[in-house]
Design a protein around this motif. Structure first.
Motif, mmCIF file in Angstrom:
data_model
loop_
_atom_site.group_PDB
_atom_site.id
_atom_site.type_symbol
_atom_site.label_atom_id
_atom_site.label_comp_id
_atom_site.label_asym_id
_atom_site.label_seq_id
_atom_site.Cartn_x
_atom_site.Cartn_y
_atom_site.Cartn_z
ATOM 1 N N GLN A 1 63.766 -8.164 69.781
ATOM 2 C CA GLN A 1 64.771 -7.626 70.703
ATOM 3 C C GLN A 1 64.800 -8.476 71.974
ATOM 4 O O GLN A 1 64.569 -7.990 73.078
ATOM 5 N N ASN A 2 65.041 -9.764 71.815
ATOM 6 C CA ASN A 2 65.053 -10.651 72.975
ATOM 7 C C ASN A 2 65.850 -11.903 72.628
ATOM 8 O O ASN A 2 66.171 -12.142 71.461
ATOM 9 N N LYS A 3 66.172 -12.692 73.640
ATOM 10 C CA LYS A 3 67.064 -13.836 73.439
ATOM 11 C C LYS A 3 66.413 -15.017 72.741
ATOM 12 O O LYS A 3 67.065 -15.994 72.415
ATOM 13 N N TYR A 4 65.104 -14.956 72.554
ATOM 14 C CA TYR A 4 64.423 -16.059 71.888
ATOM 15 C C TYR A 4 64.357 -15.848 70.360
ATOM 16 O O TYR A 4 64.558 -16.772 69.586
ATOM 17 N N PHE A 5 64.057 -14.631 69.948
ATOM 18 C CA PHE A 5 63.787 -14.400 68.527
ATOM 19 C C PHE A 5 64.801 -13.501 67.826
ATOM 20 O O PHE A 5 64.666 -13.238 66.633
ATOM 21 N N LYS A 6 65.797 -13.021 68.556
ATOM 22 C CA LYS A 6 66.786 -12.123 67.948
ATOM 23 C C LYS A 6 67.434 -12.813 66.738
ATOM 24 O O LYS A 6 67.826 -13.983 66.832
ATOM 25 N N ASP A 7 67.499 -12.102 65.613
ATOM 26 C CA ASP A 7 68.104 -12.599 64.376
ATOM 27 C C ASP A 7 67.393 -13.818 63.767
ATOM 28 O O ASP A 7 67.956 -14.492 62.896
ATOM 29 N N LEU A 8 66.188 -14.098 64.212
ATOM 30 C CA LEU A 8 65.426 -15.201 63.595
ATOM 31 C C LEU A 8 65.201 -14.858 62.131
ATOM 32 O O LEU A 8 64.807 -13.734 61.804
ATOM 33 N N LYS A 9 65.448 -15.836 61.246
ATOM 34 C CA LYS A 9 65.409 -15.517 59.821
ATOM 35 C C LYS A 9 63.998 -15.384 59.267
ATOM 36 O O LYS A 9 63.791 -14.874 58.175
ATOM 37 N N LYS A 10 63.010 -15.890 59.991
ATOM 38 C CA LYS A 10 61.626 -15.791 59.507
ATOM 39 C C LYS A 10 60.819 -14.858 60.401
ATOM 40 O O LYS A 10 61.127 -14.722 61.590
ATOM 41 N N ASN B 1 67.778 -20.939 67.259
ATOM 42 C CA ASN B 1 67.956 -19.509 67.477
ATOM 43 C C ASN B 1 68.299 -19.200 68.937
ATOM 44 O O ASN B 1 69.136 -18.337 69.224
ATOM 45 N N ILE B 2 67.663 -19.905 69.849
ATOM 46 C CA ILE B 2 67.961 -19.697 71.282
ATOM 47 C C ILE B 2 69.429 -20.041 71.534
ATOM 48 O O ILE B 2 70.156 -19.308 72.208
ATOM 49 N N LEU B 3 69.866 -21.159 70.930
ATOM 50 C CA LEU B 3 71.268 -21.574 71.098
ATOM 51 C C LEU B 3 72.225 -20.552 70.500
ATOM 52 O O LEU B 3 73.227 -20.176 71.120
#
Lengths: 227, 77
Positions: free
Chosen positions: A122-131, A221-223
């Protein structure tokens, strides 16, 4: 997305970070620690290295340098601040992040690949990260994260633990803890989760032939989350 | 005026260097060494004649830079 990498005397991962950011499309600029201000940025990175020779305590001298006031203002206004390795140590010394990085438990400099588990998305670094697990690289002598019991409880209650050291299957225990960090902590957020400090180096994992590409996922992911 | 400061790790904070020194001393037949804690010592020359003022300045320095109060205590001696 515009980024700035701050260079301190003794930083040595600043150029790697510059290469990584540009590879994925960040418009990156390098900023000298003695500058008064930071050019307009969406992300500020404090890179790895041995700022000021690790004198006194790792990151302590850099945390008092001229540019830091701008970094703190930027962070307090909600801007994304990423500290990798020595950058993480600088963030704890400024007080932007809780705790401190102590000397590794077994007094050895560790240079190896590790797996980390992403604990919060729940943050802008890892949100929706596939792994959920990333293979990254660590190289440090002081990566043994420590904080008081109250601070640890508050980190846990607010989901501020970002990444933890684990095995290839995700197990978190003493065996998969390289440096003695409390609760296997490899990286944490501030309360608002715009500041991320972590010991592992994503910028060293951006080439499919040389290293692996889990670092690429992190930067992309950040982008993606910024768009 | 010279002010001296000792910074040590707080009780309960792991001190791996102290532990290694203790084990080495034990190995050198100093068998009665039960614990070693390692710290830092500073001598600070302050341009100030009043001892109380000098110590109060150094106290501020300790809080802001010389010690990290998360894991360290300091003593002005």
């Amino acid at each position: 997305m515009r980024s700035s990498v701050i260079i301190f005397p003794g930083s040595n991962c600043d150029r790697d970070m510059d290469v990584a950011l540009k590879k994925f499309g960040f418009k990156n600029q390098m900023v000298w620690h003695n500058d008064q201000s930071i050019p307009k940025s969406d992300l500020i990175v404090l890179p790895g290295g041995f700022s000021y020779g690790d004198y006194l305590r790792c990151g302590s001298i850099a945390s008092k340098s001229k540019i830091i006031k701008s970094v703190i203002d930027f962070a307090n206004s909600g801007g994304l601040v990423l500290g990798i390795c020595n950058g993480f140590q600088i963030l704890t010394e400024t007080g932007l992040l809780n705790g401190i990085l102590q000397q590794n438990k077994f007094l050895n400099f560790i240079c190896s690949n590790v797996y980390v588990k992403v604990k919060d998305k729940q943050n802008k670094y890892f949100k929706d990260l596939k792994k959920d697990l990333l293979e990254l690289h660590i190289a440090h002598n002081e990566g043994n994260y420590f904080c008081s019991d109250d601070e640890l409880k508050s980190l846990e209650d607010n989901s501020q633990i970002a990444v933890t050291y684990c095995g290839v299957d995700g197990t978190e225990n003493e065996k998969t803890n390289p440096n003695g960090a409390i609760k296997n902590i490899a990286g944490i957020f501030n309360k608002n989760k715009n500041i991320l400090g972590m010991m592992p180096h994503p910028e060293r994992m951006i080439d499919k032939y040389l290293s692996g590409e889990d670092g690429s996922l992190f930067f992309k992911n950040i982008l993606d989350n910024f768009k | 005026m010279k002010i001296k400061v000792i910074v040590t790790l707080k009780n309960g904070v792991l001190d791996p260097q102290g532990k290694a020194i203790q084990q080495t001393l034990n190995g050198m037949n100093f068998g009665n060494v039960e614990d070693v804690r390692q710290g830092k010592y500073f001598e600070i020359e302050v341009k100030e004649k009043d001892e109380k003022k000098a110590k109060s300045l150094v106290d501020d320095m300790c809080k802001k830079l010389l010690a990290n109060l998360v894991i360290e205590d300091y003593k002005i001696v």
